[in-house]
Design a protein around this motif. Structure first.
Motif, mmCIF file in Angstrom:
data_model
loop_
_atom_site.group_PDB
_atom_site.id
_atom_site.type_symbol
_atom_site.label_atom_id
_atom_site.label_comp_id
_atom_site.label_asym_id
_atom_site.label_seq_id
_atom_site.Cartn_x
_atom_site.Cartn_y
_atom_site.Cartn_z
ATOM 1 N N UNK A 72 0.712 -1.148 0.103
ATOM 2 C CA UNK A 72 -0.077 -0.099 0.184
ATOM 3 C C UNK A 72 0.632 1.338 0.014
ATOM 4 N N UNK A 73 1.789 1.086 0.383
ATOM 5 C CA UNK A 73 3.151 2.258 0.353
ATOM 6 C C UNK A 73 2.597 3.498 1.036
ATOM 7 N N UNK A 74 2.118 3.075 2.434
ATOM 8 C CA UNK A 74 1.559 4.020 3.334
ATOM 9 C C UNK A 74 2.496 5.235 3.663
ATOM 10 N N UNK A 75 3.882 4.950 3.657
ATOM 11 C CA UNK A 75 4.781 6.004 3.878
ATOM 12 C C UNK A 75 4.932 7.107 2.808
ATOM 13 N N UNK A 76 4.560 6.755 1.558
ATOM 14 C CA UNK A 76 4.809 7.647 0.362
ATOM 15 C C UNK A 76 3.856 7.903 -0.386
ATOM 16 N N UNK A 77 2.954 7.031 -0.738
ATOM 17 C CA UNK A 77 1.870 7.135 -1.781
ATOM 18 C C UNK A 77 0.987 8.252 -1.248
ATOM 19 N N UNK A 78 -0.007 8.964 -2.115
ATOM 20 C CA UNK A 78 -0.869 10.010 -1.774
ATOM 21 C C UNK A 78 -1.848 9.199 -0.763
ATOM 22 N N UNK A 79 -1.983 10.247 0.308
ATOM 23 C CA UNK A 79 -2.932 9.296 1.617
ATOM 24 C C UNK A 79 -4.110 8.841 1.169
ATOM 25 N N UNK A 80 -5.081 9.342 0.411
ATOM 26 C CA UNK A 80 -6.154 8.475 0.170
ATOM 27 C C UNK A 80 -6.028 7.394 -0.894
ATOM 28 N N UNK A 81 -4.934 7.278 -1.743
ATOM 29 C CA UNK A 81 -4.650 6.312 -2.626
ATOM 30 C C UNK A 81 -4.181 5.375 -1.766
ATOM 31 N N UNK A 82 -3.151 5.579 -0.854
ATOM 32 C CA UNK A 82 -2.644 4.573 -0.023
ATOM 33 C C UNK A 82 -3.728 3.914 0.954
ATOM 34 N N UNK A 83 -4.555 4.759 1.451
ATOM 35 C CA UNK A 83 -5.779 3.960 2.144
ATOM 36 C C UNK A 83 -6.568 2.987 1.436
ATOM 37 N N UNK A 84 -6.755 3.288 0.083
ATOM 38 C CA UNK A 84 -7.631 2.358 -0.694
ATOM 39 C C UNK A 84 -6.809 1.224 -0.744
ATOM 40 N N UNK A 85 -5.381 1.347 -1.455
ATOM 41 C CA UNK A 85 -4.593 0.209 -1.632
ATOM 42 C C UNK A 85 -4.557 -0.713 -0.433
ATOM 43 N N UNK A 86 -4.452 -0.185 0.993
ATOM 44 C CA UNK A 86 -4.412 -0.650 1.895
ATOM 45 C C UNK A 86 -5.730 -1.719 2.168
ATOM 46 N N UNK A 87 -7.028 -0.896 2.043
ATOM 47 C CA UNK A 87 -8.087 -1.646 2.029
ATOM 48 C C UNK A 87 -8.410 -2.844 1.322
ATOM 49 N N UNK A 88 -7.681 -2.571 -0.175
ATOM 50 C CA UNK A 88 -7.904 -3.599 -0.900
ATOM 51 C C UNK A 88 -7.071 -4.789 -0.693
ATOM 52 N N UNK A 89 -5.709 -4.482 -0.102
ATOM 53 C CA UNK A 89 -4.719 -5.706 0.043
ATOM 54 C C UNK A 89 -5.325 -6.400 1.154
ATOM 55 N N UNK A 90 -6.157 -5.804 2.257
ATOM 56 C CA UNK A 90 -6.422 -6.570 3.231
ATOM 57 C C UNK A 90 -7.517 -7.522 2.977
ATOM 58 N N UNK A 91 -8.331 -6.745 2.073
ATOM 59 C CA UNK A 91 -9.585 -7.548 1.680
ATOM 60 C C UNK A 91 -8.975 -8.852 0.780
ATOM 61 N N UNK A 92 -8.114 -8.790 -0.034
ATOM 62 C CA UNK A 92 -7.560 -9.744 -0.840
ATOM 63 C C UNK A 92 -7.432 -10.916 0.021
ATOM 64 N N UNK A 93 -7.178 -10.737 1.096
ATOM 65 C CA UNK A 93 -6.815 -12.174 1.930
ATOM 66 C C UNK A 93 -7.924 -12.155 3.068
ATOM 67 N N UNK A 94 -9.128 -11.860 2.568
ATOM 68 C CA UNK A 94 -10.019 -12.129 3.781
ATOM 69 C C UNK A 94 -10.253 -13.361 4.195
#
Length: 190
Positions: A72-94
């Motif tokens: 998700x690159x929470x440390x460097x990606x644009x904040x809302x984009x990083x949040x979206x990627x984090x959510x999608x990544x967590x859901x990928x392994x539900x």
């Protein structure tokens, strides 16, 4: 627990075993093997005891959750984009997330490495929210730890609802992002 990368079939079997343990928490190894359509011998390739299986699934789940955190690159990606990627990544392994929700007991973590993994996980998430607060994206009056816990609770609850058939999987990423940001986003960040 193995450090060797898993092939797609092993990943599929572990995900199925994780859900089987959630759906049938008292099942024997034989019953778990039958529930996911594999032989007991195949299951023994993954673990020989129930405790070993739970430990392996916990370690595998932690690895996947941390990998999606990094992606998700929470440390460097644009904040809302990083949040979206984090959510999608967590859901990928539900499936593994459902297992971890059911079996994870933070007060009983005997393995110092496992405890450190979760401390690191939440530290990264907390730092992401502090960064977002500095940028004016997230509400400053809500602590970073509260934001982290709230997001994980929202993810966990809605993943469980999807598993039980109450909500559609396709709508989860956007729904979680919308619900979270509606409460966490600062008025200036909207």
């Amino acid at each position: 627990m193995t450090s060797t990368p898993l092939n797609a079939e092993d990943e599929r079997v572990l995900a199925a075993l994780a859900l089987a343990l959630v759906d049938k928490p008292r099942a024997t190894l034989q019953e778990l093997a039958q529930a996911i359509g594999i032989s007991k011998a195949t299951l023994y390739r993954f673990s020989r005891t129930r405790e070993e299986l739970v430990d392996r699934l916990m370690a595998h789940g932690a690895h996947l959750m941390n990998r999606s955190l990094e992606e998700a690159e929470l440390d460097k990606a644009p904040t809302v984009d990083a949040l979206r990627r984090f959510i999608e990544g967590q859901l990928r392994h539900s499936e593994l997330a459902a297992f971890m929700i059911y079996y994870w007991k933070p007060d009983t973590l005997q393995d110092a490495r496992a405890a450190a993994t979760w401390t690191d996980y939440f530290s990264v998430l907390d730092e992401f929210f502090v960064r977002g607060q500095r940028e004016g994206i997230f509400r400053i009056e809500i602590g970073a730890a509260v934001l982290s816990e709230s997001l994980i609770s929202l993810l966990s609850g809605l993943m469980d609802a999807e598993r039980r058939g109450r909500i559609a999987r396709a709508s989860l990423p956007g729904m979680i992002e919308t619900l979270f940001l509606a409460g966490a986003q600062s008025p200036a960040g909207r």
